[in-house]
Design a protein around this motif. Structure first.
Motif, mmCIF file in Angstrom:
data_model
loop_
_atom_site.group_PDB
_atom_site.id
_atom_site.type_symbol
_atom_site.label_atom_id
_atom_site.label_comp_id
_atom_site.label_asym_id
_atom_site.label_seq_id
_atom_site.Cartn_x
_atom_site.Cartn_y
_atom_site.Cartn_z
ATOM 1 N N ARG A 1 -4.215 -2.246 -7.935
ATOM 2 C CA ARG A 1 -5.705 -2.599 -7.435
ATOM 3 C C ARG A 1 -6.666 -3.260 -8.205
ATOM 4 N N SER B 1 -10.385 2.088 3.011
ATOM 5 C CA SER B 1 -9.106 1.713 2.098
ATOM 6 C C SER B 1 -7.887 2.102 3.001
ATOM 7 N N SER C 1 -10.455 4.135 -3.977
ATOM 8 C CA SER C 1 -9.953 5.193 -3.202
ATOM 9 C C SER C 1 -8.519 5.709 -3.954
ATOM 10 N N VAL C 2 -8.137 4.870 -4.794
ATOM 11 C CA VAL C 2 -6.860 5.260 -5.583
ATOM 12 C C VAL C 2 -7.311 5.726 -7.208
ATOM 13 N N PHE D 1 0.742 -1.104 -0.159
ATOM 14 C CA PHE D 1 -0.038 0.196 0.199
ATOM 15 C C PHE D 1 0.712 1.186 0.059
ATOM 16 N N GLN D 2 2.176 1.091 -0.228
ATOM 17 C CA GLN D 2 3.148 2.339 -0.440
ATOM 18 C C GLN D 2 3.383 2.258 -1.484
ATOM 19 N N ASP D 3 4.257 3.411 -1.978
ATOM 20 C CA ASP D 3 4.569 3.988 -3.460
ATOM 21 C C ASP D 3 5.371 2.794 -3.681
ATOM 22 N N TYR E 1 -5.191 2.797 2.067
ATOM 23 C CA TYR E 1 -4.470 4.142 1.585
ATOM 24 C C TYR E 1 -5.083 5.314 2.298
ATOM 25 N N ALA F 1 -0.398 2.444 -8.360
ATOM 26 C CA ALA F 1 -1.329 1.949 -7.356
ATOM 27 C C ALA F 1 -2.745 1.621 -8.203
ATOM 28 N N THR G 1 -11.140 -0.186 -1.915
ATOM 29 C CA THR G 1 -9.780 0.183 -1.956
ATOM 30 C C THR G 1 -9.404 0.819 -3.522
#
Length: 183
Positions: free
Chosen positions: A65, A179, A90-91, A54-56, A181, A61, A87
């Motif tokens: 997903r 999420s 959310s991105v 869930f990090q860069d 994120y 992203a 999730t």
């Protein structure tokens, strides 16, 4: 422990060992993670690994997903699909992309070239374990070796999570959790 129609208990964070409680606090409190916490020896380091997804990363992203949604769909894992729609949204994954993934239209115009390549790669990986040469070559034309390796980690991790949810018969939460994120 809480009521559970599934095969594994849902660990209560308040009565869990300190290391497990700390791990549970790192991700949204959903039934899947509470069931996974039954493996008190494995769960804390697994959460640390999972949190990195869930990090860069080099892999976008949204592409990550979409791959997760496809793993859930191909694994017939409603739990993973339902939670990861939240999730993905959310991105910035669009409703059109979610619908196309759900219906198996992996070459739809709503996907970028990288996303189409990643989805074909994910499908081969889930269904055939080893990605075929033409699919791999197409992915390599759109993504670096690092991004492909990241995609393999994502796909493999969510194949594990789907199997955990299905074999453990983890009950759906009343509502999907937030999420990670957004955390």
């Amino acid at each position: 422990m809480s009521d559970n129609a599934g095969r594994l208990p849902l660990i209560d964070p308040d009565s869990a060992p300190d290391e497990v409680r700390a791990a549970l606090a790192k991700l949204p409190e959903v039934n899947l993670f509470r069931a996974m916490a039954s493996a008190t020896t494995v769960y804390p380091p697994f959460v640390d690994f999972l949190a990195t997804l869930f990090q860069d990363m080099e892999l976008d992203a949204r592409t990550v997903r979409l791959a997760v949604l496809l793993v859930g769909k191909l694994s017939d894992c409603h739990y993973v699909w339902r939670q990861n729609v939240v999730t993905a949204t959310s991105v910035g994954v669009s409703d059109e992309q979610i619908s196309a993934t759900e219906h198996g239209d992996l070459t739809a115009g709503c996907f970028s070239a990288e996303q189409r390549a990643a989805l074909a790669f994910t499908q081969d990986c889930v269904l055939d374990v080893e990605v075929g040469d033409s699919v791999y070559d197409a992915a390599a034309g759109e993504m670096s070796a690092r991004a492909i390796a990241e995609l393999l980690f994502v796909v493999g991790t969510y194949m594990l999570i789907c199997r955990f949810a299905r074999s453990g018969r983890v009950p759906l939460d009343k509502e999907p959790g937030p999420s990670p994120y957004a955390s």
